[in-house]
Design an enzyme around this catalytic site. Structure first.
Site, PDB file in Angstrom:
ATOM      1  CG  ASP A  37      -0.387  -0.260   2.616  1.00  0.00           C
ATOM      2  OD1 ASP A  37       0.680  -0.756   2.606  1.00  0.00           O
ATOM      3  OD2 ASP A  37      -1.198  -0.429   3.505  1.00  0.00           O
TER       4      ASP A  37
ATOM      5  CG  ASN B 239      -9.184   0.218  11.391  1.00  0.00           C
ATOM      6  OD1 ASN B 239      -7.751  -0.022  10.535  1.00  0.00           O
ATOM      7  ND2 ASN B 239      -9.088   1.573  10.434  1.00  0.00           N
TER       8      ASN B 239
ATOM      9  CG  HIS C 249      -6.429  -0.661   8.246  1.00  0.00           C
ATOM     10  ND1 HIS C 249      -6.489   0.885   8.492  1.00  0.00           N
ATOM     11  CD2 HIS C 249      -5.268  -1.392   8.436  1.00  0.00           C
ATOM     12  CE1 HIS C 249      -5.024   0.734   8.845  1.00  0.00           C
ATOM     13  NE2 HIS C 249      -4.109  -0.269   9.278  1.00  0.00           N
TER      14      HIS C 249
ATOM     15  CD  GLU D 251      -8.248   2.295   6.812  1.00  0.00           C
ATOM     16  OE1 GLU D 251      -8.560   2.143   7.575  1.00  0.00           O
ATOM     17  OE2 GLU D 251      -7.861   3.675   6.827  1.00  0.00           O
TER      18      GLU D 251
HETATM   19  P1  PGA Z   1       1.737  -1.211  12.349  1.00  0.00           P
HETATM   20  O1  PGA Z   1       0.510  -0.556  11.688  1.00  0.00           O
HETATM   21  O2  PGA Z   1       2.419  -1.964  11.947  1.00  0.00           O
HETATM   22  O3  PGA Z   1       2.408   0.331  11.878  1.00  0.00           O
HETATM   23  O4  PGA Z   1       0.811  -1.384  13.978  1.00  0.00           O
HETATM   24  C1  PGA Z   1      -0.361  -2.361  11.456  1.00  0.00           C
HETATM   25  C2  PGA Z   1      -0.989  -1.409   9.857  1.00  0.00           C
HETATM   26  O5  PGA Z   1      -1.827  -0.302  10.878  1.00  0.00           O
HETATM   27  O6  PGA Z   1      -1.537  -1.719   9.305  1.00  0.00           O
END
Ligand code: PGA
Length: 232
Positions: A62, A129, A131, A136
């Site tokens: 992404d 959340n 995602h 999302e």
């Molecule tokens: P993080 O992010 O590895 O920085 O916790 C994960 C995400 O939000 O997909």
């Protein structure tokens, strides 16, 4: 889903061991790789070992839009040192470009490259959340590579990656490609991820928690540390 739980101090080594073994068996592997805090110690461990991805094709999962190229919150900025260290060929690195005028065309190019051959392994972090990438809540299982609106918590959360300013939109590989991947690894560390990991594993399977859709995938491994997995 297969669960692999390790103490926090051993987690990155365990994931790196498994990753290295897969790449050893299949140097031409096609990978979708995430960025963020969770995979960082795995990438550090693989870099320390001198693992080579010279034969691999790497798709960046992404990207954030609305930030200048090189901004520390950009996913490409986060992964570039790892790609360099593991000798990923420039011609076999495919990323989402959020800077051009035609985002649809940029997404289509990536989707076409993804669709040309199966993806062997998709690694994912888990959003607070639920995602996956920037899919999302509300993202459907048949979603493809596309531009997405970000939730306020994802926008605010990007600040933890450094720099000033915030992303205004996202580009992400879609859930259809993730779910079509031969293997999926969901990486989850830290006690702050405990509630969303529990929902992912035990809540309803629904687009409201995109990570829960992985329960329909036949070859998903959840690599979590004991901080994320232990009961609160
Ligand atoms: P993080 O992010 O590895 O920085 O916790 C994960 C995400 O939000 O997909």
């Amino acid at each position: 889903m297969l669960m692999r739980t390790h103490p926090p101090a051993e987690w990155a080594v365990a994931v790196a061991d498994a990753f290295e073994a897969i790449v050893d068996r299949n140097p031409d592997i096609r990978l979708i790789l995430p960025t963020g805090a969770t995979p960082a110690p795995v990438y550090a461990e693989l870099t320390r070992r001198g693992v080579s991805l010279a034969g691999a094709t790497v798709f960046l999962l992404d990207e954030f839009g609305g930030l200048a190229p090189g901004h520390p919150q950009r996913c490409h900025s986060m992964i570039a040192p790892f790609l360099e260290a593991t000798k990923v060929e420039r011609s076999r690195y495919v990323r989402l470009d959020p800077d051009g005028a035609d985002l649809k065309a940029a997404c289509r190019r990536v989707q076409d490259a993804l669709d040309s051959q199966p993806v062997d392994l998709t690694m994912l972090g888990l959003g607070m959340n639920g995602h996956l990438g920037l899919n999302e809540p509300g993202s459907e299982a048949d979603s493809t590579t596309r531009r997405v609106d970000l939730t306020p918590e994802t926008v605010d959360g990007a600040a933890r990656y450094g720099g000033t300013g915030a992303p205004s939109f996202g580009l992400t590989i879609g859930l259809s490609t993730v779910l079509a991947s031969r293997r999926v690894w969901l990486l989850v560390t830290g006690s702050h991820k405990r509630p969303i990991l529990s929902t992912t594993l035990h809540g309803p399977i629904s687009a409201g928690v995109p990570a829960s859709l992985l329960r329909r995938h036949a070859n998903t491994t959840v690599w979590c540390d004991s901080d994320a997995s232990s009961p609160s």
